[in-house]
Motif scaffolding. Structure first.
Motif, PDB file in Angstrom:
ATOM      1  N   ALA A  96       9.761  17.151  10.446  1.00 26.72           N
ATOM      2  CA  ALA A  96      10.910  17.026   9.544  1.00 26.72           C
ATOM      3  C   ALA A  96      10.460  17.013   8.084  1.00 26.72           C
ATOM      4  N   VAL A  97       9.351  16.305   7.828  1.00 28.38           N
ATOM      5  CA  VAL A  97       8.836  16.237   6.461  1.00 28.38           C
ATOM      6  C   VAL A  97       8.462  17.643   5.987  1.00 28.38           C
ATOM      7  N   ARG A  98       7.839  18.404   6.892  1.00 25.60           N
ATOM      8  CA  ARG A  98       7.455  19.782   6.530  1.00 25.60           C
ATOM      9  C   ARG A  98       8.680  20.640   6.280  1.00 25.60           C
ATOM     10  N   LYS A 107       0.847  -1.192   0.000  1.00 23.80           N
ATOM     11  CA  LYS A 107       0.000   0.000   0.000  1.00 23.80           C
ATOM     12  C   LYS A 107       0.883   1.242   0.000  1.00 23.80           C
ATOM     13  N   GLY A 108       0.412   2.307  -0.607  1.00 21.51           N
ATOM     14  CA  GLY A 108       1.177   3.553  -0.627  1.00 21.51           C
ATOM     15  C   GLY A 108       1.051   4.305   0.683  1.00 21.51           C
ATOM     16  N   GLY A 109       1.925   5.272   0.887  1.00 21.87           N
ATOM     17  CA  GLY A 109       1.827   6.147   2.052  1.00 21.87           C
ATOM     18  C   GLY A 109       2.164   5.492   3.374  1.00 21.87           C
ATOM     19  N   VAL A 110       2.924   4.394   3.332  1.00 19.81           N
ATOM     20  CA  VAL A 110       3.245   3.700   4.581  1.00 19.81           C
ATOM     21  C   VAL A 110       4.619   4.069   5.137  1.00 19.81           C
ATOM     22  N   GLY A 111       5.369   4.912   4.420  1.00 23.15           N
ATOM     23  CA  GLY A 111       6.652   5.380   4.947  1.00 23.15           C
ATOM     24  C   GLY A 111       7.889   4.970   4.167  1.00 23.15           C
ATOM     25  N   LYS A 112       7.719   4.381   2.990  1.00 23.85           N
ATOM     26  CA  LYS A 112       8.882   3.919   2.215  1.00 23.85           C
ATOM     27  C   LYS A 112       9.935   4.998   1.977  1.00 23.85           C
ATOM     28  N   THR A 113       9.468   6.171   1.555  1.00 21.08           N
ATOM     29  CA  THR A 113      10.434   7.213   1.201  1.00 21.08           C
ATOM     30  C   THR A 113      11.169   7.724   2.448  1.00 21.08           C
ATOM     31  N   ASN A 114      10.437   7.862   3.533  1.00 20.89           N
ATOM     32  CA  ASN A 114      11.100   8.282   4.773  1.00 20.89           C
ATOM     33  C   ASN A 114      12.060   7.218   5.285  1.00 20.89           C
ATOM     34  N   VAL A 115      11.673   5.970   5.126  1.00 20.18           N
ATOM     35  CA  VAL A 115      12.566   4.875   5.521  1.00 20.18           C
ATOM     36  C   VAL A 115      13.828   4.910   4.652  1.00 20.18           C
ATOM     37  N   ALA A 137       8.072  -3.040  10.482  1.00 21.72           N
ATOM     38  CA  ALA A 137       6.799  -2.539  11.015  1.00 21.72           C
ATOM     39  C   ALA A 137       6.938  -1.038  11.239  1.00 21.72           C
ATOM     40  N   ASN A 138       6.109  -0.260  10.577  1.00 23.21           N
ATOM     41  CA  ASN A 138       6.184   1.198  10.725  1.00 23.21           C
ATOM     42  C   ASN A 138       4.921   1.725  11.385  1.00 23.21           C
ATOM     43  N   MET A 139       5.067   2.870  12.015  1.00 26.05           N
ATOM     44  CA  MET A 139       3.954   3.587  12.678  1.00 26.05           C
ATOM     45  C   MET A 139       3.293   2.741  13.755  1.00 26.05           C
ATOM     46  N   VAL A 140       4.103   2.029  14.506  1.00 25.61           N
ATOM     47  CA  VAL A 140       3.546   1.232  15.605  1.00 25.61           C
ATOM     48  C   VAL A 140       3.782   1.953  16.936  1.00 25.61           C
ATOM     49  N   PRO A 142      12.380   9.586  18.480  1.00 27.56           N
ATOM     50  CA  PRO A 142      12.158   8.137  18.507  1.00 27.56           C
ATOM     51  C   PRO A 142      12.341   7.464  17.143  1.00 27.56           C
ATOM     52  N   PHE A 143      11.853   8.094  16.088  1.00 34.82           N
ATOM     53  CA  PHE A 143      11.981   7.506  14.746  1.00 34.82           C
ATOM     54  C   PHE A 143      13.460   7.350  14.384  1.00 34.82           C
ATOM     55  N   SER A 144      14.254   8.400  14.656  1.00 35.30           N
ATOM     56  CA  SER A 144      15.679   8.382  14.301  1.00 35.30           C
ATOM     57  C   SER A 144      16.424   7.300  15.071  1.00 35.30           C
ATOM     58  N   GLY A 185       6.626  13.214  -7.078  1.00 36.80           N
ATOM     59  CA  GLY A 185       7.983  13.437  -6.573  1.00 36.80           C
ATOM     60  C   GLY A 185       8.137  12.926  -5.153  1.00 36.80           C
ATOM     61  N   ASN A 186       9.243  12.276  -4.896  1.00 37.55           N
ATOM     62  CA  ASN A 186       9.424  11.626  -3.617  1.00 37.55           C
ATOM     63  C   ASN A 186      10.619  12.179  -2.895  1.00 37.55           C
ATOM     64  N   MET A 187      11.746  11.546  -3.198  1.00 36.61           N
ATOM     65  CA  MET A 187      12.993  11.890  -2.527  1.00 36.61           C
ATOM     66  C   MET A 187      13.340  13.363  -2.737  1.00 36.61           C
ATOM     67  N   LEU A 213       9.453   0.827  13.688  1.00 37.98           N
ATOM     68  CA  LEU A 213       9.598   2.278  13.771  1.00 37.98           C
ATOM     69  C   LEU A 213       8.343   2.818  14.437  1.00 37.98           C
ATOM     70  N   PRO A 214       8.507   3.604  15.478  1.00 35.11           N
ATOM     71  CA  PRO A 214       7.320   4.111  16.163  1.00 35.11           C
ATOM     72  C   PRO A 214       6.614   5.188  15.349  1.00 35.11           C
ATOM     73  N   ALA A 215       5.326   5.315  15.557  1.00 36.57           N
ATOM     74  CA  ALA A 215       4.599   6.469  15.024  1.00 36.57           C
ATOM     75  C   ALA A 215       5.151   7.667  15.794  1.00 36.57           C
ATOM     76  N   ASP A 216       5.743   8.587  15.082  1.00 37.50           N
ATOM     77  CA  ASP A 216       6.460   9.680  15.739  1.00 37.50           C
ATOM     78  C   ASP A 216       5.988  11.016  15.164  1.00 37.50           C
ATOM     79  N   PRO A 217       5.248  11.786  15.976  1.00 37.71           N
ATOM     80  CA  PRO A 217       4.714  13.055  15.474  1.00 37.71           C
ATOM     81  C   PRO A 217       5.812  13.996  14.975  1.00 37.71           C
ATOM     82  N   SER A 218       7.022  13.860  15.485  1.00 36.90           N
ATOM     83  CA  SER A 218       8.071  14.787  15.043  1.00 36.90           C
ATOM     84  C   SER A 218       8.523  14.509  13.610  1.00 36.90           C
ATOM     85  N   LEU A 219       8.132  13.339  13.082  1.00 35.97           N
ATOM     86  CA  LEU A 219       8.475  13.062  11.682  1.00 35.97           C
ATOM     87  C   LEU A 219       7.767  14.068  10.763  1.00 35.97           C
ATOM     88  N   THR A 220       6.557  14.391  11.118  1.00 43.95           N
ATOM     89  CA  THR A 220       5.791  15.365  10.324  1.00 43.95           C
ATOM     90  C   THR A 220       6.533  16.700  10.257  1.00 43.95           C
TER      91      THR A 220
END
Ligand SMILES: Nc1ncnc2c1ncn2[C@@H]1O[C@H](COP(=O)(O)OP(=O)(O)O)[C@@H](O)[C@H]1O
Ligand SMILES: [Mg+2]
Length: 298
Positions: free
Chosen positions: A238-240, A32-40, A194-197, A253-255, A66-68, A229-236
Motif C-alpha cells: 500500500a505504501v508503494r 524513535k522515527g520510522g515506527v509507523g506514525k504516519t501510517n497510523v 504496539a506496532n509491528m508485533v 491484518p493491519f486494516s 514529506g510524510n502524509m 497492529l501486526p507487522a503486515d507485509p501488505s502494508l509495504t
C-alpha cells in the motif's frame, strides 16, 4: 453512524452565544522515527471517516521529509507557511485526502507556529477555531523524539498516542519521550500503541515491559494500552502504491486491527475536563514553549 455519534469524542461548548462543536485532538507520536506514525495517522483518519462517519483532519506536523503527502500521493500547493505570512487562509491550504479526510500540510510552517507575533497568533487562532467547528477529530502526525517542536504538539493535544515497536530502541526512546512530557504535564495520560508485533500477546508484552519501567521510574504516569497492529507485509504494498492500506486492502491484518483500535479509542472518550477542542489546543500550543508551563504544576 449512530454508533459513531455515541462514540464521538467531540464535546459541545458555548462561545459567544454560539454552540461550538469541539473536536477530539489526538497527537500521534514516538520516541524513535520510522515506527509507523504516519501510517497510523493516515489509516486511523481514513477509518474514522469512512467507517464511523466522523469528520477528520490530519495535521502533518513532522518537520522531517514529506510524510502524509507522499503517503497519499497528494501535492500540497501551499502550506501553513503561506498562512503565517498572511498570503492564504487556513481553509484554503487544506488538501482533501481519501475518504473525505482533510490534510493540513504544515510540515513547513509548524516550527514558526510556536513563536508567532501576537497578531499572527490571533489570526491563526481564529482560523483554527473556524475550521474546528466542522470537525470531530484532529489527528496530529508529529515528528519523532524530544525536540521542542515535537514536545509542543504533544503538550498541546488532549490525548497522546505513543507508537512503539518491539525494537529495544523504540521502547527506550518512547520512555525518554514520555518522561519529558510527564515532567511538564504529569496529569496527562498516554495511550500505548504496539506496532509491528506478531500478535496481541506480543503487543501486551511490550506494553507490560514499558509500564513496569514507568511504574518504577515515573510513578503517577498514566499509560494505557490502546491496542496492537501486526507487522503486515501488505502494508509495504500500500505504501508503494501511495494509498492508505485501509482503503486499498480493507481485509488486510493491519486494516482490521486498525479498525479495532479506532473502535476502542472512540468507545473511551477522554475524561471530561472543561475545555477541549482546537481553540484550546491552539492556545496551549502558543504557550507550551513558554517557561511557565515547563515546570510541572502541582
Ligand atoms: N505494522 C506494520 N507492518 C509492516 N510495515 C510497517 C508497519 N508499520 C510501519 N511499517 C513500515 O515502516 C515504515 C515507516 O512507517 P511510517 O508510518 O512512515 O513511520 P513514521 O511516520 O513513524 O516515521 C513504512 O515504510 C511502513 O511500510
Ligand atoms: Mg512520519
Amino acid at each position: 453512524m449512530d454508533q459513531a455519534s455515541g462514540l464521538r469524542g467531540g464535546e459541545s461548548g458555548v462561545s459567544g452565544g454560539r454552540r461550538l462543536h469541539l473536536p477530539r485532538v489526538i497527537s500521534i507520536t514516538s520516541g524513535k522515527g520510522g515506527v509507523g506514525k504516519t501510517n497510523v495517522s493516515a489509516n486511523m483518519a481514513y477509518i474514522m471517516a469512512t467507517r464511523f462517519g466522523l469528520r477528520v483532519m490530519v495535521l502533518d506536523a513532522d518537520l522531517g521529509l514529506g510524510n502524509m503527502d507522499v503517503l497519499f500521493n497528494i501535492r500540497a500547493a501551499h502550506t501553513l507557511q503561506d498562512v503565517l505570512m498572511g498570503k492564504m487562509r487556513l481553509h484554503e491550504i487544506l488538501v482533501p485526502g481519501p475518504g473525505g479526510i482533510l490534510i493540513l500540510p504544515a510540515a513547513s510552517g509548524v516550527e514558526e507556529m510556536t513563536s508567532l507575533s501576537p497578531e499572527q497568533n490571533l489570526r491563526l487562532l481564529e482560523e483554527f477555531e473556524n475550521l474546528s467547528m466542522g470537525l470531530d477529530v484532529l489527528l496530529i502526525d508529529t515528528g519523532a523524539g524530544i525536540s521542542e517542536n515535537v514536545l509542543t504538539f504533544n503538550l498541546a493535544s488532549r490525548e497522546t498516542l505513543v507508537v512503539v515497536t518491539p525494537e529495544p530502541t523504540s521502547r527506550t526512546d518512547a520512555f525518554a519521550l514520555m518522561k519529558v512530557l510527564f515532567r511538564r504535564q504529569p496529569e496527562k495520560p498516554f495511550l500505548f500503541l504496539a506496532n509491528m508485533v506478531r500478535d496481541r500477546q506480543e503487543g501486551v508484552g511490550l506494553f507490560d515491559l514499558v509500564s513496569k519501567v514507568a511504574d518504577s521510574y515515573l510513578p503517577g504516569l498514566s499509560l494505557s494500552f490502546a491496542g496492537h497492529l501486526p507487522a503486515d507485509p501488505s502494508l509495504t504494498q500500500a505504501v508503494r502504491a501511495q494509498r492508505a492500506i485501509a482503503e486499498m486492502l480493507p481485509g488486510a491484518p493491519f486494516s482490521k486491527a486498525m479498525e479495532q483500535i479506532v473502535r476502542t479509542l472512540l468507545s473511551r472518550p477522554p475524561r471530561e475536563g472543561g475545555e477541549g477542542g482546537v481553540g484550546l489546543w491552539m492556545k496551549r500550543l502558543m504557550t507550551a514553549g513558554e517557561p511557565s508551563s515547563k515546570s510541572a504544576p502541582g
